[in-house]
Design a protein around this motif. Structure first.
Motif, PDB file in Angstrom:
ATOM      1  N   HIS A   1       5.708  -3.309  12.210  1.00  0.00           N
ATOM      2  CA  HIS A   1       4.398  -3.381  11.563  1.00  0.00           C
ATOM      3  C   HIS A   1       4.472  -3.119  10.056  1.00  0.00           C
ATOM      4  O   HIS A   1       3.448  -2.941   9.409  1.00  0.00           O
ATOM      5  CB  HIS A   1       3.446  -2.377  12.212  1.00  0.00           C
ATOM      6  CG  HIS A   1       3.138  -2.678  13.635  1.00  0.00           C
ATOM      7  ND1 HIS A   1       3.881  -2.146  14.675  1.00  0.00           N
ATOM      8  CD2 HIS A   1       2.193  -3.474  14.209  1.00  0.00           C
ATOM      9  CE1 HIS A   1       3.394  -2.582  15.824  1.00  0.00           C
ATOM     10  NE2 HIS A   1       2.383  -3.388  15.567  1.00  0.00           N
ATOM     11  N   LYS A   2       5.692  -3.089   9.515  1.00  0.00           N
ATOM     12  CA  LYS A   2       5.911  -2.872   8.076  1.00  0.00           C
ATOM     13  C   LYS A   2       5.262  -1.563   7.602  1.00  0.00           C
ATOM     14  O   LYS A   2       4.549  -1.517   6.604  1.00  0.00           O
ATOM     15  CB  LYS A   2       5.380  -4.054   7.275  1.00  0.00           C
ATOM     16  CG  LYS A   2       6.145  -5.345   7.536  1.00  0.00           C
ATOM     17  CD  LYS A   2       5.681  -6.477   6.661  1.00  0.00           C
ATOM     18  CE  LYS A   2       4.316  -6.969   7.088  1.00  0.00           C
ATOM     19  NZ  LYS A   2       3.907  -8.190   6.362  1.00  0.00           N
ATOM     20  N   LEU A   3       5.526  -0.502   8.356  1.00  0.00           N
ATOM     21  CA  LEU A   3       5.036   0.839   8.041  1.00  0.00           C
ATOM     22  C   LEU A   3       6.262   1.738   7.877  1.00  0.00           C
ATOM     23  O   LEU A   3       6.932   2.079   8.860  1.00  0.00           O
ATOM     24  CB  LEU A   3       4.138   1.345   9.164  1.00  0.00           C
ATOM     25  CG  LEU A   3       3.474   2.714   9.006  1.00  0.00           C
ATOM     26  CD1 LEU A   3       2.596   2.753   7.763  1.00  0.00           C
ATOM     27  CD2 LEU A   3       2.645   3.041  10.247  1.00  0.00           C
ATOM     28  N   LEU A   4       6.601   2.081   6.644  1.00  0.00           N
ATOM     29  CA  LEU A   4       7.870   2.734   6.333  1.00  0.00           C
ATOM     30  C   LEU A   4       7.681   4.105   5.685  1.00  0.00           C
ATOM     31  O   LEU A   4       6.698   4.344   4.983  1.00  0.00           O
ATOM     32  CB  LEU A   4       8.696   1.843   5.406  1.00  0.00           C
ATOM     33  CG  LEU A   4       8.894   0.401   5.869  1.00  0.00           C
ATOM     34  CD1 LEU A   4       9.591  -0.410   4.787  1.00  0.00           C
ATOM     35  CD2 LEU A   4       9.672   0.345   7.177  1.00  0.00           C
TER      36      LEU A   4
ATOM     37  N   LEU B   1      -0.620  -7.901   6.811  1.00  0.00           N
ATOM     38  CA  LEU B   1       0.341  -8.608   5.976  1.00  0.00           C
ATOM     39  C   LEU B   1       1.022  -7.703   4.955  1.00  0.00           C
ATOM     40  O   LEU B   1       2.120  -8.007   4.489  1.00  0.00           O
ATOM     41  CB  LEU B   1      -0.348  -9.770   5.256  1.00  0.00           C
ATOM     42  CG  LEU B   1      -0.913 -10.871   6.170  1.00  0.00           C
ATOM     43  CD1 LEU B   1      -1.694 -11.883   5.349  1.00  0.00           C
ATOM     44  CD2 LEU B   1       0.206 -11.555   6.949  1.00  0.00           C
ATOM     45  N   ARG B   2       0.388  -6.609   4.605  1.00  0.00           N
ATOM     46  CA  ARG B   2       0.955  -5.713   3.590  1.00  0.00           C
ATOM     47  C   ARG B   2       1.953  -4.725   4.187  1.00  0.00           C
ATOM     48  O   ARG B   2       1.817  -4.302   5.335  1.00  0.00           O
ATOM     49  CB  ARG B   2      -0.149  -4.907   2.898  1.00  0.00           C
ATOM     50  CG  ARG B   2      -0.955  -5.692   1.871  1.00  0.00           C
ATOM     51  CD  ARG B   2      -2.026  -4.819   1.262  1.00  0.00           C
ATOM     52  NE  ARG B   2      -2.789  -5.518   0.244  1.00  0.00           N
ATOM     53  CZ  ARG B   2      -2.516  -5.480  -1.049  1.00  0.00           C
ATOM     54  NH1 ARG B   2      -1.490  -4.769  -1.492  1.00  0.00           N
ATOM     55  NH2 ARG B   2      -3.271  -6.135  -1.924  1.00  0.00           N
TER      56      ARG B   2
ATOM     57  N   VAL C   1       0.851  -1.180   0.000  1.00  0.00           N
ATOM     58  CA  VAL C   1       0.000   0.000   0.000  1.00  0.00           C
ATOM     59  C   VAL C   1       0.894   1.241   0.000  1.00  0.00           C
ATOM     60  O   VAL C   1       1.820   1.332   0.809  1.00  0.00           O
ATOM     61  CB  VAL C   1      -0.920   0.045   1.247  1.00  0.00           C
ATOM     62  CG1 VAL C   1      -1.768   1.312   1.234  1.00  0.00           C
ATOM     63  CG2 VAL C   1      -1.813  -1.188   1.304  1.00  0.00           C
ATOM     64  N   VAL C   2       0.611   2.183  -0.899  1.00  0.00           N
ATOM     65  CA  VAL C   2       1.365   3.431  -0.936  1.00  0.00           C
ATOM     66  C   VAL C   2       0.432   4.576  -0.567  1.00  0.00           C
ATOM     67  O   VAL C   2      -0.605   4.771  -1.207  1.00  0.00           O
ATOM     68  CB  VAL C   2       1.973   3.697  -2.325  1.00  0.00           C
ATOM     69  CG1 VAL C   2       2.748   5.016  -2.318  1.00  0.00           C
ATOM     70  CG2 VAL C   2       2.888   2.558  -2.743  1.00  0.00           C
TER      71      VAL C   2
ATOM     72  N   GLY D   1      -0.832  -6.133  -7.328  1.00  0.00           N
ATOM     73  CA  GLY D   1      -0.800  -6.530  -5.930  1.00  0.00           C
ATOM     74  C   GLY D   1      -0.537  -5.406  -4.954  1.00  0.00           C
ATOM     75  O   GLY D   1      -0.297  -5.657  -3.778  1.00  0.00           O
ATOM     76  N   TRP D   2      -0.570  -4.154  -5.413  1.00  0.00           N
ATOM     77  CA  TRP D   2      -0.415  -3.053  -4.480  1.00  0.00           C
ATOM     78  C   TRP D   2      -1.502  -2.016  -4.740  1.00  0.00           C
ATOM     79  O   TRP D   2      -2.121  -2.000  -5.801  1.00  0.00           O
ATOM     80  CB  TRP D   2       0.975  -2.424  -4.558  1.00  0.00           C
ATOM     81  CG  TRP D   2       1.262  -1.654  -5.812  1.00  0.00           C
ATOM     82  CD1 TRP D   2       1.573  -2.160  -7.043  1.00  0.00           C
ATOM     83  CD2 TRP D   2       1.265  -0.241  -5.957  1.00  0.00           C
ATOM     84  NE1 TRP D   2       1.774  -1.165  -7.952  1.00  0.00           N
ATOM     85  CE2 TRP D   2       1.584   0.043  -7.312  1.00  0.00           C
ATOM     86  CE3 TRP D   2       1.037   0.827  -5.104  1.00  0.00           C
ATOM     87  CZ2 TRP D   2       1.679   1.334  -7.819  1.00  0.00           C
ATOM     88  CZ3 TRP D   2       1.129   2.111  -5.602  1.00  0.00           C
ATOM     89  CH2 TRP D   2       1.441   2.362  -6.930  1.00  0.00           C
ATOM     90  N   ARG D   3      -1.750  -1.150  -3.762  1.00  0.00           N
ATOM     91  CA  ARG D   3      -2.838  -0.192  -3.835  1.00  0.00           C
ATOM     92  C   ARG D   3      -2.366   1.220  -3.495  1.00  0.00           C
ATOM     93  O   ARG D   3      -1.424   1.403  -2.725  1.00  0.00           O
ATOM     94  CB  ARG D   3      -3.947  -0.575  -2.859  1.00  0.00           C
ATOM     95  CG  ARG D   3      -4.639  -1.908  -3.192  1.00  0.00           C
ATOM     96  CD  ARG D   3      -5.466  -1.805  -4.455  1.00  0.00           C
ATOM     97  NE  ARG D   3      -6.174  -3.056  -4.733  1.00  0.00           N
ATOM     98  CZ  ARG D   3      -5.683  -4.031  -5.475  1.00  0.00           C
ATOM     99  NH1 ARG D   3      -4.477  -3.920  -6.009  1.00  0.00           N
ATOM    100  NH2 ARG D   3      -6.390  -5.126  -5.684  1.00  0.00           N
TER     101      ARG D   3
END
Length: 203
Positions: free
Chosen positions: A159-162, A139-140, A1-2, A54-56
Motif C-alpha cells: 500500500h506504499k506506506l513506509l 496512489l501516493r 505524504v509525510v 506534489g507532496w503534503r
C-alpha cells in the motif's frame, strides 16, 4: 505524504539547538527554532529525494491526558508511561514555537486530548489501506517520519506506506522486508508481516 511525529521532530530540533549553543553559533533562539521547524516540516526526510512540489505534510501529536491513562486507572494497572519525566521549559518553548509556525503556515495538525501521535498514525494507516483504487491517497506514497519503533507495525509495502526513521539507523527507509528483518535481528523473533509486531511487543 509525510506524516511527522511532532514530539520526535521537537527533540531533533532541541538537539540541534544544544549543539549550536555549544559551538557558539546561536544568535537568536526563537528565530533559529522557527527556522528549524520551517525546514523540517517543508523538507521532510532529508535522506529522500522528494520533489519540491506534489507532496503534503501531516503533523500528528500527543495531547494529555491519554485515553490509555483512564484505562490503566480503571483496571488498576501501573500508570501509563508513569516512569517518564516531565518536559523542561526549554522543550516546551520549542514545541510552542512549532505550534505557532504550523498555525501560521496553515499546515494540518492533528492534536486532541485523549489521543497520542500513535493513534493518529494508526488512523492514517487504516485510511491508506482502505483507500479506493484510483483515489489520490491510494496512489501516493506515505512516509511515517518518526523514531517510534511502534509505528513500524503500520508499514505496508503493497500500500506504499513506509517507515522513515529520523535517526541514522540503517536502513533509514523500511518496508515489509526491512521491518521483518529488523525484528528478527533485534528481538530474535520471526514475523511474517509488520502487523505481527504487536504480538512481539506484548507477548
Amino acid at each position: 505524504v509525510v506524516v511527522f511525529d511532532f514530539k520526535v521532530i521537537a527533540h531533533l530540533i532541541a538537539g540541534g539547538i544544544k549543539l549550536s549553543c555549544l559551538n557558539g553559533n546561536m544568535v537568536n533562539l526563537e528565530t533559529y527554532t522557527r527556522a528549524c521547524w520551517a525546514y523540517k516540516l517543508n523538507r521532510g526526510p532529508h535522506f529522500l529525494s522528494i520533489p519540491n512540489r506534489g507532496w503534503r505534510s501531516i503533523i500528528v501529536d500527543d495531547a494529555k491526558p491519554y485515553w490509555r491513562h483512564h484505562v490503566c486507572e480503571e483496571q488498576k494497572l501501573p500508570a501509563y508511561k508513569g516512569n517518564r519525566g516531565s518536559h523542561t521549559s526549554d522543550f516546551k518553548t520549542i514545541c510552542q514555537i512549532g505550534y505557532d509556525y504550523i498555525k501560521e503556515a496553515n499546515l494540518p495538525l492533528f492534536r486532541q486530548k485523549l489521543f497520542e501521535a500513535d493513534d493518529w498514525a494508526g488512523a492514517v494507516h487504516r485510511l491508506k489501506l482502505s483507500a479506493e483504487l484510483n483515489s489520490v491517497l491510494n496512489l501516493r506514497t506515505v512516509f511515517l517520519y518518526t523514531l517510534d519503533g511502534d509505528w513500524m507495525q503500520l508499514v505496508s509495502t503493497r500500500h506504499k506506506l513506509l517507515w522513515a526513521n529520523t535517526a541514522k539507523w540503517e536502513p533509514r527507509l523500511r518496508g515489509d522486508k526491512e521491518v521483518v528483518a529488523h525484528t528478527l535481528a533485534k528481538s530474535k523473533v520471526s514475523i511474517s508481516r509488520p502487523s505481527d509486531l504487536a504480538r512481539v511487543k506484548y507477548r
